[in-house]
Enzyme design. Sequence first.
Site, PDB file in Angstrom:
ATOM      1  N   CYS A   2       0.823  -1.227   0.118  1.00 28.76           N
ATOM      2  CA  CYS A   2      -0.097   0.058  -0.119  1.00 28.76           C
ATOM      3  C   CYS A   2       0.918   1.411   0.000  1.00 28.76           C
ATOM      4  CB  CYS A   2      -1.023   0.037   1.202  1.00 28.76           C
ATOM      5  SG  CYS A   2      -1.815  -1.311   1.513  1.00 28.76           S
ATOM      6  N   ARG A  27       5.693  -0.649  -5.764  1.00 28.06           N
ATOM      7  CA  ARG A  27       5.591  -1.022  -4.485  1.00 28.06           C
ATOM      8  C   ARG A  27       4.722  -2.297  -4.823  1.00 28.06           C
ATOM      9  NH1 ARG A  27       7.478   1.894  -0.231  1.00 28.06           N
ATOM     10  NH2 ARG A  27       6.334   0.819   1.251  1.00 28.06           N
ATOM     11  N   TRP A  73      -2.988  -2.649  -1.422  1.00 27.80           N
ATOM     12  CA  TRP A  73      -2.650  -4.356  -1.543  1.00 27.80           C
ATOM     13  C   TRP A  73      -3.667  -4.876  -0.732  1.00 27.80           C
ATOM     14  CZ3 TRP A  73       1.588  -7.225  -4.083  1.00 27.80           C
ATOM     15  CH2 TRP A  73       1.612  -8.313  -3.831  1.00 27.80           C
ATOM     16  N   ASN A  99      -2.528   2.831   5.613  1.00 29.58           N
ATOM     17  CA  ASN A  99      -1.330   1.699   5.375  1.00 29.58           C
ATOM     18  C   ASN A  99      -1.500   1.180   6.803  1.00 29.58           C
ATOM     19  OD1 ASN A  99      -1.009   2.506   2.755  1.00 29.58           O
ATOM     20  ND2 ASN A  99       1.033   3.187   3.163  1.00 29.58           N
ATOM     21  N   GLY A 100      -1.271  -0.219   6.796  1.00 30.50           N
ATOM     22  CA  GLY A 100      -1.250  -1.091   8.057  1.00 30.50           C
ATOM     23  C   GLY A 100      -2.259  -1.814   8.312  1.00 30.50           C
ATOM     24  N   GLU A 479      20.337 -17.473  -4.120  1.00 28.21           N
ATOM     25  CA  GLU A 479      20.159 -16.208  -4.872  1.00 28.21           C
ATOM     26  C   GLU A 479      19.665 -16.216  -6.175  1.00 28.21           C
ATOM     27  OE1 GLU A 479      18.679 -13.462  -4.134  1.00 28.21           O
ATOM     28  OE2 GLU A 479      19.084 -12.387  -5.608  1.00 28.21           O
ATOM     29  N   LYS A 483      16.017 -15.384  -7.702  1.00 32.01           N
ATOM     30  CA  LYS A 483      15.937 -14.313  -8.867  1.00 32.01           C
ATOM     31  C   LYS A 483      15.016 -15.089 -10.085  1.00 32.01           C
ATOM     32  CE  LYS A 483      16.372 -11.459  -7.591  1.00 32.01           C
ATOM     33  NZ  LYS A 483      16.894 -10.709  -6.281  1.00 32.01           N
ATOM     34  N   GLU A 486      11.408 -15.948  -9.255  1.00 29.85           N
ATOM     35  CA  GLU A 486      10.604 -14.599  -8.864  1.00 29.85           C
ATOM     36  C   GLU A 486       9.972 -14.015 -10.191  1.00 29.85           C
ATOM     37  OE1 GLU A 486      11.682 -11.306  -5.684  1.00 29.85           O
ATOM     38  OE2 GLU A 486      13.162 -11.951  -6.686  1.00 29.85           O
ATOM     39  N   HIS A 502      22.275 -36.984  -1.713  1.00 24.89           N
ATOM     40  CA  HIS A 502      21.528 -37.157  -0.600  1.00 24.89           C
ATOM     41  C   HIS A 502      19.914 -37.192  -0.896  1.00 24.89           C
ATOM     42  CE1 HIS A 502      24.711 -38.147   1.881  1.00 24.89           C
ATOM     43  NE2 HIS A 502      25.489 -36.830   1.578  1.00 24.89           N
ATOM     44  N   LYS A 600       7.054  -4.755  -3.705  1.00 21.76           N
ATOM     45  CA  LYS A 600       8.530  -4.455  -3.611  1.00 21.76           C
ATOM     46  C   LYS A 600       8.978  -4.321  -2.079  1.00 21.76           C
ATOM     47  CE  LYS A 600      12.473  -2.854  -4.500  1.00 21.76           C
ATOM     48  NZ  LYS A 600      13.803  -3.907  -4.742  1.00 21.76           N
TER      49      LYS A 600
HETATM   50  C1  AGP Z   1      14.233  -9.951  -4.058  1.00 26.28           C
HETATM   51  O1  AGP Z   1      14.482 -10.074  -5.070  1.00 26.28           O
HETATM   52  C2  AGP Z   1      12.904  -9.987  -3.553  1.00 26.28           C
HETATM   53  N1  AGP Z   1      11.836  -9.121  -4.116  1.00 26.28           N
HETATM   54  C3  AGP Z   1      12.776 -10.207  -1.814  1.00 26.28           C
HETATM   55  O2  AGP Z   1      13.184 -11.513  -1.531  1.00 26.28           O
HETATM   56  C4  AGP Z   1      13.390  -9.199  -0.817  1.00 26.28           C
HETATM   57  O3  AGP Z   1      14.832  -9.194  -1.089  1.00 26.28           O
HETATM   58  C5  AGP Z   1      12.839  -9.339   0.423  1.00 26.28           C
HETATM   59  O4  AGP Z   1      11.370  -9.240   0.359  1.00 26.28           O
HETATM   60  C6  AGP Z   1      13.319  -8.297   1.418  1.00 26.28           C
HETATM   61  O5  AGP Z   1      13.291  -6.783   1.130  1.00 26.28           O
HETATM   62  P1  AGP Z   1      14.015  -5.929   1.874  1.00 26.28           P
HETATM   63  O6  AGP Z   1      15.381  -6.139   1.380  1.00 26.28           O
HETATM   64  O7  AGP Z   1      13.291  -4.602   1.340  1.00 26.28           O
HETATM   65  O8  AGP Z   1      13.863  -6.064   3.282  1.00 26.28           O
END
Ligand code: AGP
Length: 605
Positions: A2, A27, A73, A99-100, A479, A483, A486, A502, A600
């Site tokens: 949001c 976001r 959101w 928001n919240g 990582e 990526k 995602e 294993h 985001k």
């Molecule tokens: C990263 O590509 C992701 N979108 C996600 O895992 C992100 O790193 C995670 O939500 C943490 O976000 P932050 O670094 O803003 O705390």
Amino acid sequence: MCGIVGYIGGKPAAPVLVDGLARLEYRGYDSAGVAVLGSGDIRVHKDAGRVRDLEASLPKRFGGKIGIGHTRWATHGGPTKDNAHPHLSADNTVAVVHNGIIDNAGALRAELEDAGVKLRSETDTEVIAHLVASGNGKLEDKVLQALRRIEGTYGIAVIDLEHPDRIVVARNGSPIILGVGEHEMHIASDAAALVRYTRQVVHLDDGEVATVRADGYHTFTADARTTTKTAETVEWSEEEYARGDHEHFMVKEIHEQPDAVQRCLRGRLDERFHTVHLGGLNMDAREAREIRRVKILGCGSAYYAGQIGAQFIEEVARIPADAEPASEFRYRNPVVERDTLYVAVSQSGETLDTLVAVQELKRKGGRVIGLVNVVGSSIAREVDGGIYLHAGPEVSVASTKALTNMAVAFAMLGIHLGRIRDVSPADGRRLIDGLKKLPEQIASVVAQEPVLAETAKRLAQHESLFFVGRTRGYPVAREGAQKFKEISYRHAEAYQSSELKHGPLALISPDVPTVAITPQDELLDRNIGALQEIAARSGPLYVVTHPGVEIPDLAAAEIVVPKNEPELDPILLTIPLQLLAYHAAVALGHDVDKPRNLAKSVTVE
Ligand code: AGP
């Protein structure tokens, strides 16, 4: 997630609000709306869907120089027009964006319904509008009366027909920023919405309320004590939030990494004493020497960057270090130790799980520092000290440059902790020289983009992939898989190379390629052994490796990155994986910057 915007000044409010909402789109949201206070009424325009559609459908007569807006959101109730913010009171005199999460919304809704109020939405937010409208006194008083009834988290902005010269905002767990302009004021939950208009900002603290008028602001606490706040300058400019010539923010941010790393290192390397200066840690050498353990907390990719960091710190400074998802840590009543340094790592500084973990640690007396990108963010304000990442604004949901800078900041922290212990000047110099090489080496990996794009197209054809690595290479593999999944929506799973036999080896087949992190290090033989195990099961291999590494004839595709010091290699090994994920997503036609189901910054439970 949001987003909130607000405007009060001499201009028509609606275009400013819609522009601000468009800047918060990154976001993640599912509906949007604005409310303006015109002559004699509050007009609301809102709907499910995109901000551009909201803008296109704005009614002609939508004047007014005071207004609030929101991107939602969905949490309480689906992404519908009725549930979109702003919400109006029953008599249409008060409008609220929020928001919240209001924890006691159910009880308050029932109470309002018993009193004959007809609720128009399924949201928790709507109760705030009704409570404010039923209050007495000035708008500030009415808002405070409403907040006393509310349990939960909020950032709110409220307008009131009876007080057409002000917006009242309040913060408790969800950011509110005031932007100070020339005879105008802006409100936002994220500086991205207002840097176009002003870079002078005031961050509200939890528990603070503010009256915002065109000519200024007044901040105070819930018990009406005035607080003194001075404006700070946002370091990021409007241009830095722009996509420029790049097709997506993600690829722009990948290309920005050499400069971003340079900024992170600037002024921090001490070449005379072969160490680093991290003034923001707020910890003297004696205190730093007393640290017996380092515990890193972050979520998602920030957690994986934390794993890279933990390995670096343990290997270099010889302090036991590990990383754990903040989202797990916060729920398991951890033992908090006095001689442990807790490190919260977050790009946004707003990730709720990480923020709550920090608050829990502080409650129990833990010393917490932050590795955070967004200056003035909630986590940055909560910690005892830290290292700002200086990656510049990151807009793409898939984080790249912020993660690279997290790993660089962890390396600096490890060097600092090591040099006040047993790390020799020669080793300090070796690592500092390694850090200095990174920007150029990252640029040389990014320059391989055309070849990596072709490789990515091949990977994108598969429904399922493995990413494997060992010790330093394992968080790199995690990582890489994160990526890839995602933004390509392919099933990408990371495993330790050592664990293949294993279990996961059962899944290796010609349909399941493996991206194998195979650095030139002391474990090269073991890693080549893992490649042979995969090749023997006809699994296609894509090997991320260093110059001079001889991969036996396994029909593997090779991706070669420059060699740095072994402890710093993970930073470079991660870069091609970003480009593989990006180009696979492009090849599959996905909306790279706004992947499905993801936001985001994750500011909800
Ligand atoms: C990263 O590509 C992701 N979108 C996600 O895992 C992100 O790193 C995670 O939500 C943490 O976000 P932050 O670094 O803003 O705390």
